[in-house]
Scaffold this active site. Structure first.
Site, short mmCIF file in Angstrom:
data_model
loop_
_atom_site.label_atom_id
_atom_site.label_comp_id
_atom_site.label_asym_id
_atom_site.label_seq_id
_atom_site.Cartn_x
_atom_site.Cartn_y
_atom_site.Cartn_z
CD GLN A 33 -2.44 -1.24 2.74
OE1 GLN A 33 -3.39 -0.54 3.07
NE2 GLN A 33 -1.90 -2.13 3.55
CB VAL A 82 2.81 6.29 -2.13
CG1 VAL A 82 1.33 5.92 -2.16
CG2 VAL A 82 3.12 7.18 -0.93
CG ASP A 83 7.99 3.77 0.61
OD1 ASP A 83 8.24 2.67 0.07
OD2 ASP A 83 7.60 3.86 1.79
CG HIS A 106 -3.08 2.67 -1.62
ND1 HIS A 106 -3.07 2.52 -0.25
CD2 HIS A 106 -4.19 2.03 -2.05
CE1 HIS A 106 -4.14 1.82 0.13
NE2 HIS A 106 -4.83 1.50 -0.95
CB CYS A 117 -2.32 16.98 -16.25
SG CYS A 117 -3.67 18.18 -16.43
CB CYS A 147 -4.75 16.59 -20.31
SG CYS A 147 -3.01 16.78 -19.84
CB SER A 173 -3.93 0.29 10.74
OG SER A 173 -4.32 0.94 9.55
CB ALA A 231 8.48 -4.90 9.62
#
Ligand code: BJW
Length: 246
Positions: free
Chosen positions: A101, A103-104, A119, A127, A130, A188, A230
């Site tokens: 999940q 975004v890095d 995600h 944009c 467009c 979570s 982790a």
């Protein structure tokens, strides 16, 4: 050293398909803030002000500024031993799928070859009008407009109320359904449809374990909870498995 339950090691040794779902907790030890919890982003920022299409249309400067700040923060972070252990785990099992999940790109930076990003990616932008690729970091003034059509530039992430990338979600759901073992790590378990993946795996007969210092919202529906960070539990787990391959 964290004690890894022998049951999980045995299940992983016997598994043909292993699927891993990661969340913000996996990157926490790299210095990327989580969303929820004591030091989470949503403690000081309301998601409905920053992470919805409506929030973006209402106040694009606020949203663009917040994502530019987070992009810079993430760019300065490096993978931690948890990311590295998952990259090693990929080489130890016949069929391995890593679904994140996050975004890095810390999984990729650690060496994971195939990562399904549910995600999106904070490093990308496009944009909102467009759809062409555009650079959220271009220039110093805000808001940032698309050079092609003059529309507003948005980050390449999935906000609340938006659909996840269809093919990626389908691949993740298939990997969950096919898994012999699914590990849910550092999430979570409150954001759907990602939170449904461990439950799909369980419904299809997989052994499902969670690694998280806190029990997630779905922990009670899984087989095993390892209450540890982790970055400590995953290297310990992989050390057990690598002993078999030595
Ligand atoms: C450690 C640790 C360490 C700490 N080691 N662990 C079904 C039921 C109810 C609602 C819905 C539903 N289906 C869809 C919805 C609506 C919505 C949703 O789920 N809402 C709920 C919150 C109520 N979902 C959506 O809108 C999704 N779209 C969708 O489904 O489209 C179709 C649709 C729309 C509308 C209605 C119905 C259908 C899109 C979700 C997009 C999520 N976007 C975000 C922002 C991304 C961009 C950005 O970065 O800004 O994604 S929100 C945020 O939450 C981010 C995360 O990926 C996501 C999950 O968070 P995560 O990773 O679990 O992090 P935390 O912070 O919550 O938890 C961290 C955990 O780590 C904690 O447990 C710690 O204990 C642990 N931890 N240190 C291991 N060292």
């Amino acid at each position: 050293m964290i004690r890894i339950p022998e049951l999980l090691v045995e299940k992983l040794r016997a598994a043909t398909h292993v699927t891993v779902l990661t969340g913000a907790g996996v990157s926490a030890e790299s210095g990327v803030p989580t969303f929820r919890g004591e030091h989470g982003l949503w403690k000081s920022h309301r998601p409905e002000d920053l992470a919805t299409p409506l929030a973006f249309r209402r106040d694009p400067v606020l949203v663009q500024d917040w994502y530019r700040h987070r992009r810079a923060l993430v760019q300065a972070c490096a993978p931690n031993p948890g990311h590295q252990a998952l990259a090693r785990l990929e080489t130890l099992v016949p069929h391995f799928t890593l679904v994140t999940q996050n975004v890095d790109s810390l999984h990729e930076q650690a060496g994971s070859a195939h990562v399904l990003h549910l995600h999106g990616s904070i490093a990308q932008s496009y944009c909102a009008d467009c759809g062409k690729d555009a650079d959220l970091d271009a220039g110093t003034s805000l808001p940032v407009f698309c050079l092609a059509c003059g529309g507003l530039v948005r980050p390449g992430v999935v906000w609340f109320g938006e659909n996840l990338p269809h093919d990626t979600l389908e691949q993740a759901e298939n990997a969950a359904a096919q898994a012999d073992v699914l590990l849910s790590i550092g999430t979570s378990g409150v954001v759907y449809p990602a939170a449904a993946l461990p439950l799909i795996a369980r419904e299809h007969g997989a052994f499902v374990a969670e690694i998280n210092p806190e029990r997630s919202a779905i922990a009670h529906q899984l087989h095993l909870w390892i209450g540890a960070p982790a970055g400590e539990a995953l290297p310990a787990l992989v050390t057990h498995l690598e002993a078999d391959h030595a």
